[in-house]
Design an enzyme around this catalytic site. Structure first.
Site, PDB file in Angstrom:
ATOM      1  N   HIS A 196      -4.304  -2.109  -5.820  1.00  0.00           N
ATOM      2  CA  HIS A 196      -3.505  -1.038  -6.470  1.00  0.00           C
ATOM      3  C   HIS A 196      -4.548   0.070  -6.316  1.00  0.00           C
ATOM      4  O   HIS A 196      -5.565  -0.128  -7.287  1.00  0.00           O
ATOM      5  CB  HIS A 196      -2.549  -1.042  -7.611  1.00  0.00           C
ATOM      6  CG  HIS A 196      -1.950  -2.701  -7.095  1.00  0.00           C
ATOM      7  ND1 HIS A 196      -0.126  -1.379  -6.902  1.00  0.00           N
ATOM      8  CD2 HIS A 196      -1.291  -3.482  -8.005  1.00  0.00           C
ATOM      9  CE1 HIS A 196      -0.100  -3.057  -6.215  1.00  0.00           C
ATOM     10  NE2 HIS A 196      -0.072  -3.850  -7.655  1.00  0.00           N
ATOM     11  N   ASP A 229       1.002  -1.444   0.378  1.00  0.00           N
ATOM     12  CA  ASP A 229      -0.078  -0.047  -0.098  1.00  0.00           C
ATOM     13  C   ASP A 229       0.759   1.288  -0.235  1.00  0.00           C
ATOM     14  O   ASP A 229       0.773   2.441   0.182  1.00  0.00           O
ATOM     15  CB  ASP A 229      -0.664   0.065   1.354  1.00  0.00           C
ATOM     16  CG  ASP A 229      -1.843  -0.847   1.445  1.00  0.00           C
ATOM     17  OD1 ASP A 229      -2.135  -1.204   0.223  1.00  0.00           O
ATOM     18  OD2 ASP A 229      -1.781  -1.923   1.973  1.00  0.00           O
TER      19      ASP A 229
END
Ligand code: GDP
Length: 430
Positions: free
Chosen positions: A40, A12
């Site tokens: 993503h 992340d």
């Protein structure tokens, strides 16, 4: 030339945005590991997308997007994702799937759920996408490659064999319904129809593409600290998150990888269980979580609130080293604009001794953060395009981090959009 985009932390870090950006100058974008267990997030002219399986190059007409052999391929998830992208007005992307990629089987997802349920409090915090059972089977040599879909006789036989062992566990360990190999066969025939037009010998395709001088981008998922060998084992993911694995998971020579852009986030966040030395709690964590990323730090796949922490120089220095970093992209710096003071973890105290070297898991559990507090810059830095125009304290923060991690920060991301990027020359660049 091959470039890789990978994470230095727990995932992340904003790799999706960087990949989307760098895909502009790439002919080919490849996913080389992992599965639909992480996502993503990409914001561009078409809208906001959470991609789990598709490479982040799918928004450009000129890129070929490849699912490499190292990926845990969940075929229905991939096709739903293609549909969701096309439904939002993105032209149908050019996709290739490695004939050697293995498939996430419907029972992998079930086994993931059942095992987490069995472990109860000792569970890994799995996203239950079937990834751990998938890779276990791959290395136990009872996985299924995409190419096996095209040999019905062998496929049927192998399914019967595999279901025999699976059913022992289902009956005696999990007390769940048994698998029917014929039903799974029918499902796989559906999968075959879906993937057939895209299957190819990816390593050969890439070999030829590299000979022609094409630009290739390897897109990593998660980050260094989730790597099964070099991460916080056993609280890791099931496939290597390192750029080096890009060579294997895509099928290219390792010497072709010339640039390794490691994405490092300006503060820390993590999902799942495991030691997280610079973690913060309570209101302090809630505020950072609320303001973090683009719309808060919540899992792109699961929606789970992420664990939050201050920037960790020890973990990031290690994370960059183990990736073989040539460039650091330092992301979400804009988010810290609300803080008067910004603590940074510069060392770990373990059994009364301070270290800046990232330890193995047993020692990590004992580590306490050594914090240094920097002055904040107290303003919004979005929209700034030149490094020199950043507030002095913001530059000091970036340079402090660069000094401590020892790798050149050549890109600074100050917003979720493609154009929110500042390029910078670093004295550490070779
Ligand atoms: P990935 O798995 O590494 O691609 O990371 P995520 O998809 O979870 O990205 C983190 C989040 O941060 C996403 O919501 C992005 O849109 C967002 N993001 C990426 N870069 C920046 C940035 O520089 N500033 C802000 N505010 N958000 C960013």
């Amino acid at each position: 030339m091959v470039r890789a985009i990978v994470g230095a932390n727990w995932g992340d870090e904003g790799k999706g945005k960087l990949t989307d950006m760098m895909a502009q100058e790439s002919d080919i974008v490849i996913r080389f590991q992992g599965g639909a267990n992480a996502g993503h997030t990409i914001v561009n002219n078409y809208g906001k997308f959470a991609l789990h399986t598709l490479p982040s190059g799918v928004f450009y007409g000129h890129t070929t997007n490849i699912i490499g052999n190292g990926v845990a391929l969940n075929i229905p998830v991939l096709f739903n994702e293609i549909k969701s992208v096309v439904d939002k007005g993105v032209p149908m992307p050019k996709i290739l799937i490695s004939d050697r990629a293995q498939m996430v089987m419907p029972y992998h997802v079930l086994f993931d759920e059942y095992e987490e349920e069995r472990l109860g409090k000792a569970s890994f915090g799995s996203t239950k996408s079937g990834i751990a059972p998938f890779y276990s089977d791959k290395y136990a040599k009872i996985g299924f490659q995409v190419q096996e879909l095209f040999d019905e006789e062998n496929l049927r036989e192998k399914l019967v064999r595999v279901c025999e062992t699976k059913n022992v566990l289902l009956e005696h360990l999990y007390h769940k319904p048994a698998l029917d190999p014929e039903k799974i066969f029918e499902t796989l025939m559906e999968y075959r129809k879906m993937v057939e037009p895209y299957v190819c010998d990816v390593s050969l395709y890439l070999w030829n593409a590299l000979k022609e001088g094409k630009n290739v981008l390897l897109e990593g998922q998660l980050g260094s600290l989730k790597d099964p060998d070099h991460g916080i084992y056993p609280m890791v993911t099931s496939s290597s998150t390192l750029a080096a694995y890009g060579a294997i998971g895509a099928g290219i020579p390792p010497y072709e990888i010339k640039k390794i852009v490691t994405v490092v986030k300006a503060y820390s966040s993590a999902v799942g269980a495991g030691a997280f030395v610079s973690e913060i709690f309570g209101e302090e964590a809630d505020e950072l979580r609320r303001r973090g990323g683009d719309g808060g730090e919540y899992g792109a796949t699961t929606g789970r609130p992420r664990r939050m922490g201050w920037f960790d120089c020890v973990a990031s220095k290690y994370g960059c080293r183990i990736q073989g970093t040539t460039d650091v992209a330092f992301t979400v710096v804009d988010v810290l604009g609300y803080l008067d003071k910004i603590p940074v973890c510069v060392g770990y105290e373990i059994d009364g001794k301070v270290t800046t070297d990232f330890p193995t898991t047993q020692l990590l559990e004992k580590a306490k953060p050594v914090l240094e507090v920097l002055d904040g810059w107290n303003c919004d830095i979005r929209g700034i395009r030149n490094y020199d125009e950043l507030p002095e304290n913001c530059r000091k923060y970036i340079e402090f981090v660069e000094e401590h991690i020892g790798f050149p920060i050549t890109m600074i991301s100050n917003g979720p959009k493609r154009e929110d990027i500042i390029y910078r020359e670093s004295r550490l660049s070779k």
